[in-house]
Write an enzyme that holds these catalytic residues in place. Structure first.
Site: not given
Length: 728
Positions: A375-378
């Site tokens: 999720g996101g930048d993970e």
């Protein structure tokens, strides 16, 4: 239960219509209506037909349970000839009437007829049509009004389909007795793909729809068209029908052709030769495509195509039983300064970078390793047969290669790097979230070390202990917010000069983990900042403080000033700032006593937001204080841009004031600056009377510390008047 009931009713009706001679259609419809009435919870079932009969045979259109109409056992009623019900036969409309009194005004004649037949509730399904046969099946209840639920409607609808199909097939069969050619024409006009299957599983007599839509020709072997792994289910379906176990059975198979084709094949026995079967084919490719699409979205990230968090956690869970048999490592990766790219170049650029990073990660890991986007930048990596030495090599390769990745968007170039945390699987933890939290903690350590690097989890590392403590504290914070377990404390800020009647208090926050055990603010406040919980805490503090002030208005009016701390996160949270403005506007009797404190670090890093806070507070009569002043390198440079009322000297310049001339010079300089710029000076960490006396000599306006008073619960406050400080 419902599925069993439907199966039982279908079997019973299939047995009625299965092998009976055509001349018994009238009796078979009688038996079908009687069977439906017996198996379903109703007093009678009827058929409305769009034609008078089939081949001179007029089937009964009504069956009532014996005794319902005083012993009479009628066969027909004129309902289908009445205007309202003739209209029902012309449109696909469900008539679900709990009480016949609810019938519309245009059905008065029908209503009278139904009352004569003692009908209380009525259900008529939408008409079904097979070829030239169009019927509507309904049910009545004569004992009492009743609700016709969805389960009953579905079961009756299944029965209506079988009756309609039987009537149409009977009509077709009688036509075939007249002309074989006409039979073939009618067979070709059926709206479904139909053909015959012989005892060797070859197809023949395909109708027009089948020739148009199916990859079949006369003599085609069915088994030769499907995947080998699906042959077993097709052979089993054919066998149960040929052996008479079921009169009809179906299966879904995929056909080998350039584009995916899924067909639902339904087989029925032929009365003259049970080894020859009638096959109906329905294209269900779209349903399978949608199912595959739903499965993809449930398990994969739509942007990058990588497995998502749900799928990654499922893969990781499969490794737990074998974690002691093979070395496995899990890694967490976080893009450094990703928000900067989103803010500068927009989210479209951020999405493009995420896709590029996803592709690079798949290229940089070993074959068999799984890269996922959480999720996101993970991102996360599951590395099989990977010891720590191998994990170090992979981590170094990823960090160095991504650091050299060139990302440009609309003539803007951005640096790309990742922070990476690695945790080996072992036999100690019993769930996947332990490993994921370990890798996450190691990733956070890598970020704290300066980013663009990697770190391996070690249980004896004190930094890991601190991160785990903060993670546990974040859970305590959320629980405390939900359960109102925070407590407001207050500590006096003692004036060293001038005459002051009211007390000046700073509001402090405490968290009770369990009776008698407090969680240190030094633990839960950093955790709140790290896990973005600070705005929720600040909202709780301001809201509960104002509630307390409203309940203790006389005491509140005695106070001189009440200081409340705001976090840097809240300062940059527009939603919180909007809430704060509305909350303060709702308390005009309280707000002029408030002073909001923000740290120098927060003010320096968010000067514009700090100025917006000042613009919000000034019209309401609130004051602003700058906390921890002197801790940064740019203190004096930024001070001239902020119109503050109080400056609180950082405690590092106060604790050794009596013995350190440099600290005395700094404090004196701040006091001189305060006199020139018209703000008052507060000194924290006053731990002795000697420090208090020296502060007074240097010109400090206020002092705060344990030498003056320790924090105490706000609820214990009994007066808002100042209690003079008795120096020893």
């Amino acid at each position: 239960m419902q599925a069993e009931s439907i199966s039982s009713l279908q079997t019973a009706l299939a047995g009625i219509f299965g092998d009976a001679p055509l001349v018994t259609l009238e009796q078979n419809v009688d038996r079908a209506l009687k069977t439906i009435t017996a198996q379903l919870d109703c007093d009678g079932v009827f058929v409305l037909s769009a034609f008078a009969g089939i081949g001179g045979i007029r089937p009964r259109n009504l069956y009532l349970r014996p005794g319902v109409t005083g012993g009479a056992n009628p066969r027909h009623w004129p309902l289908e000839r009445m205007p309202f019900f003739r209209q029902l036969m012309r449109q696909p409309k469900l008539l679900n009437v709990k009480d016949i009194a609810e019938l519309p005004l245009q059905a008065n004649a029908e209503k009278q007829l139904l009352r004569q037949w003692q009908v209380k509730s009525l259900l008529v399904l939408p008409p079904v049509q097979f070829g030239e046969t169009r019927i509507a099946v309904g049910a009545v209840n004569c004992q009492r009004p009743r609700e016709w639920d969805a389960g009953f409607i579905n079961e009756l609808g299944t029965a209506a389909t079988l009756i309609g199909a039987a009537m149409e097939l009977t009509r077709i069969a009688q036509a075939l007795l007249v002309s074989e050619h006409k039979y073939q024409e009618l067979f070709n006009q059926l709206p479904l793909s139909c053909c015959l299957v012989d005892r060797h599983n070859r197809v023949s007599m395909l109708n027009a729809i089948a020739r148009q839509n199916l990859p079949l020709v006369e003599g085609t072997d069915l088994l030769g068209l499907i995947k080998p792994e699906e042959s077993a289910i097709l052979l089993d379906t054919l066998k149960v029908v040929r052996d008479g176990v079921l009169h009809q059975a179906w299966c879904e198979v995929s056909f080998n052709r350039p584009h995916p084709l899924w067909l639902k094949l339904s087989f029925s026995r032929m009365s003259d030769d049970p080894q020859h079967l009638l096959m109906l084919a329905d294209d269900v490719s779209e349903r399978h495509r949608l199912a595959d699409e739903l499965s993809f979205h449930a398990n994969y990230d739509a942007l990058t195509g990588l497995p998502n968090r749900f799928h990654f956690e499922a893969l990781l869970a499969r490794q737990l039983p074998v974690s002691g048999e093979e070395p496995v490592c899990v890694a967490f990766l976080d893009l450094d300064q990703f928000q900067v790219i989103n803010n500068v170049s927009g989210h479209q650029a951020g999405d493009k970078l995420l896709c590029q990073v996803a592709l690079r990660l798949k290229q940089l890991v070993r074959k068999g390793d799984t890269v996922a986007r959480l999720g996101g930048d993970e991102f996360a990596i599951l590395m099989h047969y990977c010891n720590l030495d191998t994990a170090r090599v992979i981590a170094q390769r990823i960090c160095s290669q991504l650091a050299g990745h060139d990302f440009s968007w609309e003539q803007k170039r951005h640096n790309v790097s990742v922070s990476m945390g690695i945790a080996p699987l072992d036999a100690e933890a019993s769930d996947i979230y332990t490993y994921m939290s370990r890798a996450d903690a190691a990733c956070r350590v890598a970020k704290e070390q300066g980013r663009n690097g990697w770190h391996i989890y070690c249980p004896t590392d004190p930094r890991m202990h601190r991160l785990y403590t903060e993670m546990a504290a974040s859970v305590d914070i959320i629980d405390a917010l939900n359960q109102n377990r925070f407590q407001l404390y207050c500590q006096p800020i003692e004036p060293l000069t001038g005459q002051h009647r009211g007390a000046h208090l700073e509001i402090l926050l405490r968290l009770e983990q369990e009776p008698g055990k407090m969680l240190s603010p030094g633990i839960f406040l950093p955790a709140a900042e790290r896990y973005n919980l600070a705005p929720r805490i600040d909202r709780w503090v301001v809201d509960h403080l104002l509630r307390w002030g409203g309940c203790n208005l006389a005491l509140w009016q005695e106070l001189e000033l009440v200081s409340v701390n705001l976090s840097a996160t809240s300062l940059g949270d527009s939603e919180f700032m909007d809430w704060l403005e509305m909350r303060l506007l709702a308390e005009p009797e309280l707000v002029n006593k408030l002073c909001f404190e923000i740290t120098e670090t927060a003010a320096v890093s968010q000067v514009e937001q700090a100025q917006q806070l000042i613009e919000l507070l000034r019209p309401l009569g609130c004051k602003l204080a700058l906390d921890d002043f002197g801790s940064g390198f740019s203190s004096f440079a930024y001070l001239k841009r902020l119109d503050v009322d109080l400056v609180k000297i950082d405690g590092q310049f106060v604790v050794n004031l009596c013995d350190n001339k440099a600290d005395q010079a700094i404090v004196a300089a701040i006091c001189q600056l305060g006199h020139e710029m018209d703000f008052e000076v507060v000194a924290e960490f006053v731990e002795s009377s000697a420090i208090g006396e020296r502060l007074m000599q240097l010109g400090v306006d206020y002092a705060q510390g344990y030498a003056i008073a320790k924090p105490s619960p706000l609820d214990h406050l009994t007066t808002g008047l100042r209690q003079p400080w008795h120096r020893n």
